[in-house]
Scaffold this motif. Structure first.
Motif, short mmCIF file in Angstrom:
data_model
loop_
_atom_site.label_atom_id
_atom_site.label_comp_id
_atom_site.label_asym_id
_atom_site.label_seq_id
_atom_site.Cartn_x
_atom_site.Cartn_y
_atom_site.Cartn_z
N GLY A 13 9.42 14.02 17.58
CA GLY A 13 9.13 14.46 18.86
C GLY A 13 9.64 15.77 19.27
N SER A 14 9.42 16.22 20.45
CA SER A 14 9.63 17.62 20.86
C SER A 14 10.04 17.71 22.38
CB SER A 14 8.92 18.70 20.34
OG SER A 14 9.17 19.96 20.83
N ARG A 15 11.15 18.05 22.88
CA ARG A 15 11.14 18.15 24.32
C ARG A 15 11.11 19.57 24.67
NH1 ARG A 15 16.82 14.44 23.74
NH2 ARG A 15 15.85 12.32 23.40
N GLY A 16 9.72 19.68 25.09
CA GLY A 16 9.32 21.11 25.47
C GLY A 16 8.07 21.36 24.69
N ASN A 17 7.82 21.15 23.47
CA ASN A 17 6.58 21.16 22.68
C ASN A 17 6.00 22.48 22.90
OD1 ASN A 17 4.75 20.08 20.86
ND2 ASN A 17 3.27 19.58 22.51
N PRO A 18 6.60 23.47 22.32
CA PRO A 18 7.87 23.38 21.48
C PRO A 18 9.05 23.37 22.18
CG PRO A 18 7.10 25.77 21.26
CD PRO A 18 6.10 24.87 22.09
N GLY A 19 10.27 22.73 21.39
CA GLY A 19 11.41 22.63 22.12
C GLY A 19 12.17 21.77 21.06
N PRO A 20 13.52 21.42 21.48
CA PRO A 20 14.49 20.80 20.52
C PRO A 20 13.41 19.72 19.95
CG PRO A 20 15.56 21.36 22.37
CD PRO A 20 14.13 21.74 22.91
N ALA A 21 13.53 19.58 18.68
CA ALA A 21 12.68 18.49 18.05
C ALA A 21 13.32 17.62 17.09
CB ALA A 21 11.28 19.16 17.39
N GLY A 22 12.88 16.65 16.95
CA GLY A 22 13.63 15.68 15.67
C GLY A 22 12.49 14.59 15.19
N TYR A 23 12.80 14.13 13.96
CA TYR A 23 12.11 12.92 13.50
C TYR A 23 12.95 11.65 13.07
CZ TYR A 23 14.02 14.16 8.77
OH TYR A 23 14.78 14.51 7.67
N GLY A 24 12.18 10.61 13.06
CA GLY A 24 12.68 9.47 12.73
C GLY A 24 11.67 8.75 11.70
N ALA A 25 12.41 8.06 10.56
CA ALA A 25 11.73 7.37 9.83
C ALA A 25 12.17 6.14 9.14
CB ALA A 25 11.07 8.42 8.52
N LEU A 26 11.74 5.21 8.70
CA LEU A 26 12.26 4.21 8.01
C LEU A 26 11.27 3.47 7.04
CD1 LEU A 26 10.98 1.02 9.37
CD2 LEU A 26 12.28 2.07 11.50
N VAL A 27 12.12 2.70 5.90
CA VAL A 27 11.06 1.95 5.14
C VAL A 27 11.74 0.53 5.09
CG1 VAL A 27 10.66 1.74 2.56
CG2 VAL A 27 11.34 4.09 3.62
N ARG A 28 10.76 -0.34 5.08
CA ARG A 28 10.92 -1.70 5.07
C ARG A 28 9.84 -2.41 4.00
NH1 ARG A 28 9.28 -3.98 11.17
NH2 ARG A 28 7.17 -3.24 11.03
N ASP A 29 10.41 -3.59 3.85
CA ASP A 29 9.43 -4.63 3.09
C ASP A 29 8.48 -5.40 4.24
OD1 ASP A 29 10.71 -6.87 4.13
OD2 ASP A 29 11.88 -7.15 2.26
N PRO A 30 7.45 -5.82 3.74
CA PRO A 30 6.35 -6.58 4.51
C PRO A 30 6.99 -7.67 5.44
CG PRO A 30 5.29 -6.20 2.37
CD PRO A 30 6.90 -5.86 2.17
N ASP A 31 8.40 -8.12 5.02
CA ASP A 31 8.66 -9.17 5.90
C ASP A 31 9.76 -8.67 6.84
OD1 ASP A 31 7.82 -11.31 4.23
OD2 ASP A 31 9.11 -11.01 2.84
N GLY A 32 9.93 -7.19 6.91
CA GLY A 32 10.61 -6.55 8.05
C GLY A 32 12.05 -6.30 7.62
N ARG A 33 12.25 -6.60 6.56
CA ARG A 33 13.78 -5.94 5.87
C ARG A 33 13.79 -4.78 5.81
NH1 ARG A 33 17.12 -7.34 1.82
NH2 ARG A 33 15.68 -6.51 0.38
N LEU A 34 14.98 -4.15 6.57
CA LEU A 34 14.97 -2.55 6.68
C LEU A 34 15.73 -1.98 5.25
CD1 LEU A 34 15.05 0.09 8.41
CD2 LEU A 34 17.40 -0.57 8.95
N LEU A 35 15.20 -1.08 4.63
CA LEU A 35 15.53 -0.71 3.27
C LEU A 35 16.13 0.75 3.51
CD1 LEU A 35 12.72 -1.90 1.33
CD2 LEU A 35 14.70 -3.19 1.62
N ALA A 36 15.79 1.47 4.43
CA ALA A 36 16.09 2.75 4.57
C ALA A 36 15.80 3.42 5.94
CB ALA A 36 15.68 3.71 3.29
N GLU A 37 16.65 4.38 6.38
CA GLU A 37 16.25 5.00 7.84
C GLU A 37 16.77 6.30 7.77
OE1 GLU A 37 17.91 3.05 10.94
OE2 GLU A 37 20.07 2.99 10.19
#
Length: 392
Positions: A13-37
């Motif tokens: 997302g970006s607050r202003g588009n363009p503006g201060p921006a950042g990303y988020g990502a996560l990896v999990r298995d099909p059962d919902g266990r979080l493996l990385a973020e």
């Protein structure tokens, strides 16, 4: 034994588009266990650049979890999903750069035996990645690997609050209407045969560069006549690689269409370096492991040669230039560049694209719309060659 399945959820997302921006990502298995973020600021940027950055971070996190997994990427960005699936064109330079980096990671996953698919989900199903992206825009940097402990991925979003305003959310989710106008029609023609083709010898950029033999010239003329049936509305142009066999083929095609051919050397065959001129049988008998590696490792190149990644980068640029011409564009080129285009549009891994046949003097049809939507109309059409073989 079945491969491990993983899910990547990514957002930006970006607050202003363009503006201060950042990303988020996560990896999990099909059962919902979080493996990385992952969460990180990308400075002043647009929503789309931030979303691509999140995708790239999520794919790179997969490499640390299980590079040979079957991965489903889930994002609420219709733009990123459609572009990475090859249905929409990537026009913005920064987004194109990030997409190429992402495709490099896709190739690594494919080379390890895995696969990647892309799924659009509504924002309500992407709250964990969205929360991480907002944390990044708030100045937080997050890089956690939980492969040994695992946790319920749904709990991640509870740590953060969505800071996007309704106006910013509307900007993020806005998708341009589909283009329903006349598409650019591309016809990819593999060159006719040379003596090297008949002997199954590698012949790449920087090699011996033979001309068509007599049979190859007959095939090229037949391909030119066949290409006339695929001319659509608008201007007609013929583009060839810089290698003699493609130039010869393109000359026959251009003559049949009544236009002058143009050369674009980015359509050249891959450079095979010290293997140039060697037959596939000779290489298979002496260098089977290296030959297999060339098929699956995108970064592997022979001394004096070119890697699949390098080939892909220049061919995709040539493809984009051809599409920008509009009308009907017939390209006289080679087996590997045709494979690159099909892999680029269909999301097929390097290890699997070899299964697609592209015979000498065959035609492959593609249509691309102004919004980046694309359709592969036909592949490896050789009906026009039957007369040369005495089959009517």
């Amino acid at each position: 034994m079945s491969r491990r399945r993983l899910v990547v959820e990514a957002d930006g997302g970006s607050r202003g588009n363009p503006g201060p921006a950042g990303y988020g990502a996560l990896v999990r298995d099909p059962d919902g266990r979080l493996l990385a973020e992952r969460a990180e600021s990308v400075g002043i940027a647009s929503n789309n650049v931030a979303e691509y950055s999140g995708l790239l971070a999520g794919l790179r996190a997969v490499l640390g979890v299980e590079p040979g997994a079957d991965v489903e990427v889930r994002m609420d960005s219709k733009l990123v999903v459609e572009q990475m699936s090859g249905r929409w064109k990537i026009k913005h330079a920064d987004m194109r750069r990030l997409a190429l980096e992402a495709r490099d990671v896709l190739t690594q996953i494919s080379a390890a035996g895995g696969s990647v698919t892309f799924t659009w989900v509504p924002r309500s199903q992407n709250v964990a990645a969205d929360a991480l992206a907002n944390a990044a825009m708030d100045g937080r940097s997050i890089s956690r690997d939980l492969r040994d402990e695992g946790t319920d991925a749904s709990s991640v979003s509870e740590e953060f609050v969505d800071a996007r305003t309704p106006a910013e959310e509307a900007e993020t989710s806005r998708v341009a209407p589909a283009d329903v106008g006349e598409p650019t029609r591309l016809v990819l023609v593999r060159h006719g045969v040379t003596d090297f083709t008949v002997a199954s010898k590698l012949d790449g950029r920087g090699g011996t560069d033979p001309a068509l033999n007599d049979e190859g010239r007959r095939m090229a003329r037949a391909a030119g006549e066949a290409a006339r049936a695929y001319v659509g509305a608008g201007p007609v142009s013929v583009v060839t690689s810089g290698l003699r066999r493609a130039v010869d083929t393109g000359a026959e095609v251009a003559h049949a269409l009544g236009v002058a051919p143009e050369v674009d050397i980015d359509w050249d065959e891959q450079a095979f370096g010290d293997w140039d001129g060697r037959s596939v049988g000779w290489l298979q008998a002496r260098f089977p492991a290296d030959l297999e590696r060339m098929r699956v490792d995108a970064d592997y190149a022979r001394p004096g040669g070119e890697s699949q990644s390098e080939l892909t980068e220049r061919v995709v640029k040539a493809f984009d230039r051809a599409v920008a011409r509009g009308g009907t564009v017939v390209v006289a080129t080679h087996r590997k560049p045709i494979m690159v285009v099909l892999a680029h549009l269909l999301g097929i891994g390097q290890d699997r694209i070899w299964r697609v046949a592209t015979a000498p003097a065959s035609l492959t049809g593609i249509e691309v719309w102004a919004d980046g939507g694309a359709s592969v109309s036909f592949v490896n059409d050789t009906h026009h060659l039957r007369r040369l073989e005495g089959r009517g």
